[in-house]
Design a protein around this motif. Structure first.
Motif, PDB file in Angstrom:
ATOM      1  N   LYS A 110      -9.321  -0.318  -2.692  1.00  0.00           N
ATOM      2  CA  LYS A 110      -8.606  -1.538  -2.874  1.00  0.00           C
ATOM      3  C   LYS A 110      -7.333  -1.719  -2.013  1.00  0.00           C
ATOM      4  O   LYS A 110      -6.565  -0.717  -1.680  1.00  0.00           O
ATOM      5  CB  LYS A 110      -8.163  -1.457  -4.594  1.00  0.00           C
ATOM      6  N   ILE A 111      -6.913  -3.119  -1.873  1.00  0.00           N
ATOM      7  CA  ILE A 111      -5.746  -3.475  -1.018  1.00  0.00           C
ATOM      8  C   ILE A 111      -4.538  -2.426  -1.497  1.00  0.00           C
ATOM      9  O   ILE A 111      -3.991  -1.823  -0.665  1.00  0.00           O
ATOM     10  CB  ILE A 111      -5.359  -4.793  -1.092  1.00  0.00           C
ATOM     11  N   GLY A 112      -4.124  -2.605  -2.743  1.00  0.00           N
ATOM     12  CA  GLY A 112      -3.101  -1.936  -3.341  1.00  0.00           C
ATOM     13  C   GLY A 112      -2.989  -0.382  -2.893  1.00  0.00           C
ATOM     14  O   GLY A 112      -1.920   0.103  -2.427  1.00  0.00           O
ATOM     15  N   LYS A 113      -4.093   0.051  -3.304  1.00  0.00           N
ATOM     16  CA  LYS A 113      -4.114   1.202  -2.935  1.00  0.00           C
ATOM     17  C   LYS A 113      -3.975   1.993  -1.743  1.00  0.00           C
ATOM     18  O   LYS A 113      -3.166   3.042  -1.334  1.00  0.00           O
ATOM     19  CB  LYS A 113      -5.785   2.011  -3.596  1.00  0.00           C
ATOM     20  N   GLN A 114      -4.534   1.290  -0.914  1.00  0.00           N
ATOM     21  CA  GLN A 114      -4.491   1.658   0.828  1.00  0.00           C
ATOM     22  C   GLN A 114      -3.069   1.471   1.013  1.00  0.00           C
ATOM     23  O   GLN A 114      -2.782   2.461   1.940  1.00  0.00           O
ATOM     24  CB  GLN A 114      -5.550   0.634   1.388  1.00  0.00           C
ATOM     25  N   ILE A 115      -2.190   0.691   0.712  1.00  0.00           N
ATOM     26  CA  ILE A 115      -0.765   0.541   1.233  1.00  0.00           C
ATOM     27  C   ILE A 115       0.079   1.734   0.396  1.00  0.00           C
ATOM     28  O   ILE A 115       0.699   2.480   1.034  1.00  0.00           O
ATOM     29  CB  ILE A 115      -0.349  -0.863   0.774  1.00  0.00           C
ATOM     30  N   ARG A 116      -0.447   1.754  -0.894  1.00  0.00           N
ATOM     31  CA  ARG A 116       0.351   2.897  -1.728  1.00  0.00           C
ATOM     32  C   ARG A 116       0.308   4.418  -1.045  1.00  0.00           C
ATOM     33  O   ARG A 116       1.366   4.916  -1.087  1.00  0.00           O
ATOM     34  CB  ARG A 116       0.071   2.846  -3.339  1.00  0.00           C
ATOM     35  N   GLU A 117      -1.116   4.501  -0.799  1.00  0.00           N
ATOM     36  CA  GLU A 117      -1.184   5.766  -0.291  1.00  0.00           C
ATOM     37  C   GLU A 117      -0.408   5.978   1.022  1.00  0.00           C
ATOM     38  O   GLU A 117       0.063   7.301   1.225  1.00  0.00           O
ATOM     39  CB  GLU A 117      -2.743   6.015   0.060  1.00  0.00           C
ATOM     40  N   LYS A 118      -0.125   5.025   1.766  1.00  0.00           N
ATOM     41  CA  LYS A 118       0.471   5.174   3.074  1.00  0.00           C
ATOM     42  C   LYS A 118       1.753   5.307   2.738  1.00  0.00           C
ATOM     43  O   LYS A 118       2.417   6.305   3.327  1.00  0.00           O
ATOM     44  CB  LYS A 118       0.486   3.772   3.950  1.00  0.00           C
ATOM     45  N   ILE A 119       2.713   4.883   1.802  1.00  0.00           N
ATOM     46  CA  ILE A 119       3.782   4.919   1.274  1.00  0.00           C
ATOM     47  C   ILE A 119       4.114   6.524   0.697  1.00  0.00           C
ATOM     48  O   ILE A 119       4.973   7.164   1.408  1.00  0.00           O
ATOM     49  CB  ILE A 119       4.276   3.686   0.387  1.00  0.00           C
ATOM     50  N   LEU A 120       3.131   6.721  -0.167  1.00  0.00           N
ATOM     51  CA  LEU A 120       3.277   8.087  -0.767  1.00  0.00           C
ATOM     52  C   LEU A 120       3.335   9.219   0.288  1.00  0.00           C
ATOM     53  O   LEU A 120       3.883  10.313   0.172  1.00  0.00           O
ATOM     54  CB  LEU A 120       2.306   8.183  -1.881  1.00  0.00           C
ATOM     55  N   GLN A 121       2.365   8.849   1.182  1.00  0.00           N
ATOM     56  CA  GLN A 121       2.427   9.892   2.279  1.00  0.00           C
ATOM     57  C   GLN A 121       3.656  10.378   3.123  1.00  0.00           C
ATOM     58  O   GLN A 121       3.931  11.303   3.465  1.00  0.00           O
ATOM     59  CB  GLN A 121       1.246   9.422   3.473  1.00  0.00           C
ATOM     60  N   HIS A 122       4.511   9.204   3.247  1.00  0.00           N
ATOM     61  CA  HIS A 122       5.639   9.332   4.128  1.00  0.00           C
ATOM     62  C   HIS A 122       6.671   9.406   3.466  1.00  0.00           C
ATOM     63  O   HIS A 122       8.117  10.110   3.810  1.00  0.00           O
ATOM     64  CB  HIS A 122       5.708   8.321   4.961  1.00  0.00           C
ATOM     65  N   GLU A 123       6.667   8.867   2.138  1.00  0.00           N
ATOM     66  CA  GLU A 123       8.025   8.893   1.233  1.00  0.00           C
ATOM     67  C   GLU A 123       7.699   9.883  -0.085  1.00  0.00           C
ATOM     68  O   GLU A 123       6.807   9.582  -0.706  1.00  0.00           O
ATOM     69  CB  GLU A 123       8.596   7.602   0.848  1.00  0.00           C
ATOM     70  N   LYS A 124       8.785  10.486  -0.486  1.00  0.00           N
ATOM     71  CA  LYS A 124       8.716  11.265  -1.817  1.00  0.00           C
ATOM     72  C   LYS A 124       9.345  10.265  -3.002  1.00  0.00           C
ATOM     73  O   LYS A 124      10.414  10.397  -3.301  1.00  0.00           O
ATOM     74  CB  LYS A 124       9.441  12.578  -1.730  1.00  0.00           C
ATOM     75  N   ILE A 125       8.413   9.263  -3.429  1.00  0.00           N
ATOM     76  CA  ILE A 125       8.619   8.483  -4.578  1.00  0.00           C
ATOM     77  C   ILE A 125       7.488   8.512  -5.561  1.00  0.00           C
ATOM     78  O   ILE A 125       6.328   9.033  -5.226  1.00  0.00           O
ATOM     79  CB  ILE A 125       9.017   6.919  -4.159  1.00  0.00           C
ATOM     80  N   SER A 126       7.788   7.939  -6.780  1.00  0.00           N
ATOM     81  CA  SER A 126       6.734   8.107  -7.949  1.00  0.00           C
ATOM     82  C   SER A 126       5.702   6.835  -7.574  1.00  0.00           C
ATOM     83  O   SER A 126       5.767   5.961  -6.905  1.00  0.00           O
ATOM     84  CB  SER A 126       7.374   7.852  -9.027  1.00  0.00           C
ATOM     85  N   LYS A 127       4.673   7.317  -8.087  1.00  0.00           N
ATOM     86  CA  LYS A 127       3.497   6.018  -7.959  1.00  0.00           C
ATOM     87  C   LYS A 127       4.058   4.774  -8.283  1.00  0.00           C
ATOM     88  O   LYS A 127       3.590   3.653  -7.703  1.00  0.00           O
ATOM     89  CB  LYS A 127       2.160   6.446  -8.798  1.00  0.00           C
ATOM     90  N   LYS A 128       4.756   4.654  -9.449  1.00  0.00           N
ATOM     91  CA  LYS A 128       5.025   3.241  -9.784  1.00  0.00           C
ATOM     92  C   LYS A 128       6.177   2.688  -8.860  1.00  0.00           C
ATOM     93  O   LYS A 128       5.906   1.445  -8.661  1.00  0.00           O
ATOM     94  CB  LYS A 128       5.760   3.474 -11.482  1.00  0.00           C
ATOM     95  N   GLU A 129       6.982   3.504  -8.388  1.00  0.00           N
ATOM     96  CA  GLU A 129       7.917   2.944  -7.351  1.00  0.00           C
ATOM     97  C   GLU A 129       7.243   2.437  -6.197  1.00  0.00           C
ATOM     98  O   GLU A 129       7.368   1.359  -5.454  1.00  0.00           O
ATOM     99  CB  GLU A 129       9.096   4.142  -6.958  1.00  0.00           C
TER     100      GLU A 129
END
Lengths: 288, 331
Positions: free
Chosen positions: B110-129
């Motif tokens: 899913k679109i959202g998941k693809q972008i979220r994973e990218k963010i989580l990979q580089h930044e230490k934030i929660s899933k919700k953020e």
């Protein structure tokens, strides 16, 4: 607003279910497999006689109300023995293919993703394994390890492994070059992430289909090994073994070979039909 | 003079094949200024894509290798980095948009998941953020009904929408440099204009520098501050977009301009550059462009020119642009 509600959210699982429901034979096969699994679990409870309950007064009797599938040369109830044999056959088939699928997938991922010496070694190894007919290979493994159910599992796992390895590798090779994997890499993804998040899921439908189909053929191989005396040992109620024991009485007691053969046939057929249906439901290229 | 975020010095990328070595990029120098867009222009096979892959470090898996030169990012030569260090730069400092929006997203995620994973990979934030961040990013690219879109698969979007998603994905970790490899080639003209507008706006908002690879001079005029024209793995002309368009110096650049169809002029035949890019294995001895150049004279066949400095950072690799060139010599 109304229109928005009517739009059903697309889900891959629902899409799969919808397509699978159309595969009538596959559903029938699935029902048979579920029944087989239930039999495997409860066989010892529902079997009318004990598996090693000798009755020398009724030896080699044909099917009757008391003994649905007849009795063997020791007067044991064939129906009970075949029921209890379900557990062994299913367990051997599923365990062996699971081991083969796991190891084959890991090796296939490595071979497909990292070219170079690792790939050559793994693929040549698979080629060697492919060069032997499955049953010969299994016999060779048994010859090394010795007879017995556990060794049958290992033998069947060894011979189902290369199929998975090749399958996964080819899928990896196809996905690896796709632009979205390149794009993912350009955004700094690690190899492990690309492998498990993007490449493995793409191979998954193929793995599931191959897995289901392999269970059928593995049950067959396991039964063959027992038939040849290299698997389960008497008095285990293994289908192949029962079949083998009934061979001597084929002319006057056909039921001793017919029923275990039928059990193997139905089981293998069910797994193959289910695999077929899964492939049709999972492959987006096949139109509905 | 603004500071340079990226400097490429004397870059050589060679491909090693069984039947010979191919110099795909052969001594390229340029610099990308902060907040600027640098266009790399050239026809197919001129080495522009290989240059960008060398910079982002995605040559592995091919037979290509950076054999010489430096790529200086934040004062450090990243060609000396290990693969692990290079990987950390990707996404966070440099990211890339590809030509094919249809295939550059994972079709089963899913679109959202693809972008979220990218963010989580580089930044230490929660899933919700991260999910909130995803919505913000997608809204920034001007996509409609973003809240629903995050739960959709790429095949449910159009080409233009997908390219916007790709841009959101590339900008997810606020890179300093965005490499856009012909991002609008696969899109139709109106969508192309929208995407270019979006990239210009985002460049101003985020201060990201863009390396824009294209063969479309119209796109260059619209987006770029500086332009590098490449031919056969070498830069033949570089300068500001104004100099390149108004004071075109190199015959190759001139040829590129002439081969654009002009509205209102019904020419019988389009004015094209004759011939093809020479096979890298059989390069002309002198100037690489000599066999296709209408101004070619003896010296061009013997000796390859260096850069002629035309002032204001405008350089051209042509004997014609050196002082002392006379019409007689051409004869």
């Amino acid at each position: 607003m109304n229109n928005e509600k009517e739009q059903i959210k697309f889900s891959r699982f629902n899409d799969f279910l919808r397509k699978f429901k159309k595969q009538k034979t596959a559903i029938a096969a699935l029902v048979v497999i579920i029944i087989l699994v239930l039999i495997a679990i409860f066989s010892y409870k529902i079997a009318p006689y004990g598996i090693n309950e000798f009755d020398y007064s009724s030896v080699l009797q044909g099917p009757s109300a008391a003994h649905w599938f007849g009795t063997d040369d020791f007067g044991r109830d064939l129906f009970s023995r075949i029921l209890c044999g379900t557990r062994i056959s299913l367990a051997v088939g599923i365990c062996a293919v699971t081991i083969g699928a796991l190891s084959g997938t890991v090796l296939g991922l490595i071979a497909g993703y990292y070219n170079g010496p690792a790939e050559s070694v793994i693929m040549r190894l698979c080629d060697v394994l492919f060069a032997f007919p499955g049953i010969v290979l299994a016999i060779a493994v048994i010859a090394v390890l010795g007879a017995g159910i556990q060794n049958v599992v290992i033998a069947v796992a060894v011979f189902s492994m290369p199929t998975f390895c090749r399958l996964v590798r080819s899928s990896v090779l196809a996905t690896k070059e796709s632009v979205y994997v390149q794009a993912e890499r350009s955004l700094g993804a690690k190899d492990s992430r690309i492998l498990f998040r993007h490449i493995l899921p793409a191979a998954f439908p193929n793995i599931i289909v191959q897995y289901t189909m392999s269970i059928g053929s593995s049950i067959m191989t396991a039964a063959s090994l027992s038939f040849l005396g290299m698997g389960a040992q008497a008095p285990t109620p293994e289908w192949g073994l029962i079949l083998s024991a009934g061979r001597d009485y084929m002319l006057n007691a056909i039921h001793l070979t017919f029923f275990p053969g039928l059990a193997i046939f139905i089981t293998v057929l069910s797994f193959n039909l289910l695999g077929d249906g899964l492939r049709d439901a999972l492959d987006p290229k096949l139109s509905e | 003079m603004a500071e340079n975020v990226l400097e490429v010095r004397n870059l050589h990328t060679y491909f090693f094949a069984d039947n010979g070595t191919v110099p795909a990029v052969d001594g390229v120098d340029f610099e990308l200024q902060k907040g600027h867009t640098l266009g790399i222009v050239g026809e197919s096979g001129s080495g522009k894509s290989v240059t960008s892959l060398s910079i982002i470090g995605l040559l592995m898996g091919t037979t290509g290798r950076v054999t010489d030169g430096e790529i200086i990012l934040d004062g450090e030569d990243i060609t000396k980095y290990s693969e692990k260090q290079r990987r950390k730069l990707r996404g966070s400092k440099i990211s890339m948009i590809f030509q094919e929006p249809m295939t550059s997203l994972n079709p089963v995620m899913k679109i959202g998941k693809q972008i979220r994973e990218k963010i989580l990979q580089h930044e230490k934030i929660s899933k919700k953020e991260a999910d909130e961040e995803v919505i913000k990013l997608l809204k920034m690219t001007g996509l409609p009904r973003v809240e629903r879109m995050v739960n959709e698969y790429p095949f449910q979007l159009s080409g233009g929408q997908r390219q916007r998603v790709m841009i959101a994905l590339a900008l997810a970790c606020k890179p300093e440099i965005l490499i856009a490899d012909e991002p609008t080639t696969a899109l139709d003209v109106t969508i192309q204009a929208q995407i270019l507008d979006l990239m210009n706006t985002l460049k101003e908002e985020t201060g990201t520098s863009i390396l824009f690879i294209t063969h479309d001079l119209g796109v260059v005029a619209e987006t770029c501050d500086d332009v590098v024209v490449m031919y056969c793995g070498r830069i033949v002309e570089k300068g500001t977009v104004f100099d390149i368009f108004k004071n075109t110096a190199h015959p190759y650049t001139e040829g590129l301009f002439n081969s654009i169809p002009k509205i209102g002029v019904r020419a019988e035949e389009l004015d094209v550059i004759p011939g093809n890019v020479p096979n890298p294995k059989y390069m002309p001895k002198g100037c690489k462009f000599s066999d296709r150049c209408k101004y070619c004279f003896d010296r061009c066949l013997e000796e390859e020119p260096g850069f002629a400095d035309l002032g204001n950072g405008h350089f051209s690799r042509c004997w014609k642009n050196f002082p002392g060139y006379t019409e007689q010599e051409a004869e």
